[in-house]
Scaffold this motif. Structure first.
Motif, PDB file in Angstrom:
ATOM      1  N   THR A  42      20.517  55.952  30.914  1.00 23.12           N
ATOM      2  CA  THR A  42      21.242  56.714  31.940  1.00 23.12           C
ATOM      3  C   THR A  42      22.366  55.872  32.529  1.00 23.12           C
ATOM      4  OG1 THR A  42      19.291  58.056  32.433  1.00 23.12           O
ATOM      5  CG2 THR A  42      20.970  57.940  34.147  1.00 23.12           C
ATOM      6  N   GLN A  84      19.880  63.963  34.190  1.00 26.21           N
ATOM      7  CA  GLN A  84      18.482  63.856  33.769  1.00 26.21           C
ATOM      8  C   GLN A  84      17.613  64.863  34.536  1.00 26.21           C
ATOM      9  OE1 GLN A  84      17.270  59.795  33.419  1.00 26.21           O
ATOM     10  NE2 GLN A  84      15.132  60.285  33.049  1.00 26.21           N
ATOM     11  N   ASP A 173      21.648  64.060  29.073  1.00 28.24           N
ATOM     12  CA  ASP A 173      20.610  63.107  29.482  1.00 28.24           C
ATOM     13  C   ASP A 173      19.245  63.793  29.477  1.00 28.24           C
ATOM     14  OD1 ASP A 173      19.311  60.870  30.346  1.00 28.24           O
ATOM     15  OD2 ASP A 173      20.518  60.577  32.152  1.00 28.24           O
ATOM     16  N   GLU A 174      18.497  63.566  28.431  1.00 24.15           N
ATOM     17  CA  GLU A 174      17.151  64.128  28.251  1.00 24.15           C
ATOM     18  C   GLU A 174      17.101  65.648  28.428  1.00 24.15           C
ATOM     19  OE1 GLU A 174      13.810  61.977  29.549  1.00 24.15           O
ATOM     20  OE2 GLU A 174      14.840  60.050  29.625  1.00 24.15           O
TER      21      GLU A 174
HETATM   22 MG    MG Z   1      17.269  57.817  32.163  1.00 25.68          MG
END
Ligand code: MG
Ligand code: ADP
Length: 253
Positions: A42, A84, A173-174
């Motif tokens: 991140t 995220q 992000d994810e």
């Molecule tokens: Mg992360």
């Protein structure tokens, strides 16, 4: 090449979150960035998109150094991210959330766009936002409030909003964190569909099967440093990766 970082280093006080990370992403590829929790994924995304200023090193986008640019300038250039954690406007509809992405690159005022009388430009943007929602499979949810959507659809809506900023490269992000297998599969299909339109994607993800199935190439971080680069197959067979990452996950299971 669309995006290149050279010896990117990010320190938070005494902690080195990124250490000389050099990464190249080719136009049109889906590149995965993987690594254990706390390995700097991140942070990498935050530095590349201008949310953090690197301690040293540079970020080049389409050949130009963007290391000193502000996040909104970087987004306007075509580097667009998701977060995220879910980061939607919960009481706005799906359409209105997507329009907030469109208005990042418009001279019109977003607030005017939700009034009943619309300019030609607003009508065009609304039609475009509807098309994006159709593309990601949220056509039935256009007028639903974001907070009323199931979790998986909220994550799809985040991707839709990012697409409304017309990215050249999308940094996720994810995106499938917390999703079930069926929902993850629909995101995998969506990413492949986006790749066919010419979009480049940087994918940060924990879900290994997902990453291995959609990425052309992978870069592995551990403690802020790149420990391996290669095709999904090469990475799956890399001893160091197995030891620090896959190995740990297997033990946990
Ligand atoms: Mg992360
Ligand atoms: P990942 O996304 O791979 O889980 P992060 O990039 O979030 O990892 O974090 C990498 C390291 O940097 C962690 O040790 C984390 O605690 C630290 N870190 C991240 N952001 C900050 C910040 N704003 N201030 C201080 N430390 C941070």
């Amino acid at each position: 090449m669309i995006l290149e970082t050279n010896n990117l280093t990010m320190k938070f006080g005494g902690l080195t979150a990124l250490s000389n990370v050099s990464l190249k992403i080719n136009k049109g590829e889906i590149r995965g960035l993987i690594g254990p929790n706390g390995s700097g994924k991140t942070t990498f995304l935050n530095v590349v998109t201008g949310f953090y200023k690197a301690t040293s090193g540079s970020v080049n986008f389409n050949g130009a150094d963007i290391s000193k640019e502000l996040p909104h300038t970087i987004a306007n250039k075509g580097l667009v991210r998701t977060f995220q954690n879910i980061n939607l406007f919960p009481h706005m509809t799906a359409l209105e959330n997507v329009l907030t992405g469109s208005f990042c690159r418009s001279k019109d005022n977003f607030l005017l766009s939700i009034l009943p009388r619309k300019t030609q430009e607003e009508k065009r943007m609304t039609a475009e936002a509807e098309n994006i929602l159709l593309f990601v499979g949220l056509e039935k949810e256009i007028h639903s409030k974001a907070c009323n959507l199931p979790y998986g659809k909220q994550r799809l809506l985040e991707i839709a909003r990012a697409l409304a900023s017309n990215p050249e490269i999308l940094l996720l992000d994810e995106p499938v964190a917390g999703m079930n297998e069926q929902e993850s599969l629909s995101v995998a299909e969506l990413l492949q569909k986006l790749q066919k339109t010419g979009l480049t994607i940087l994918l940060i993800e924990h879900h290994m099967r997902f990453v291995m199935s959609v990425c052309d190439g992978l870069t592995v971080l551990n403690s802020g440093a790149v420990i391996a680069k290669g095709t999904p197959e090469e990475i799956q067979n890399n001893d160091e990766v197995i030891a620090v990452y896959l190995g740990k996950r297997h033990k946990k299971c």
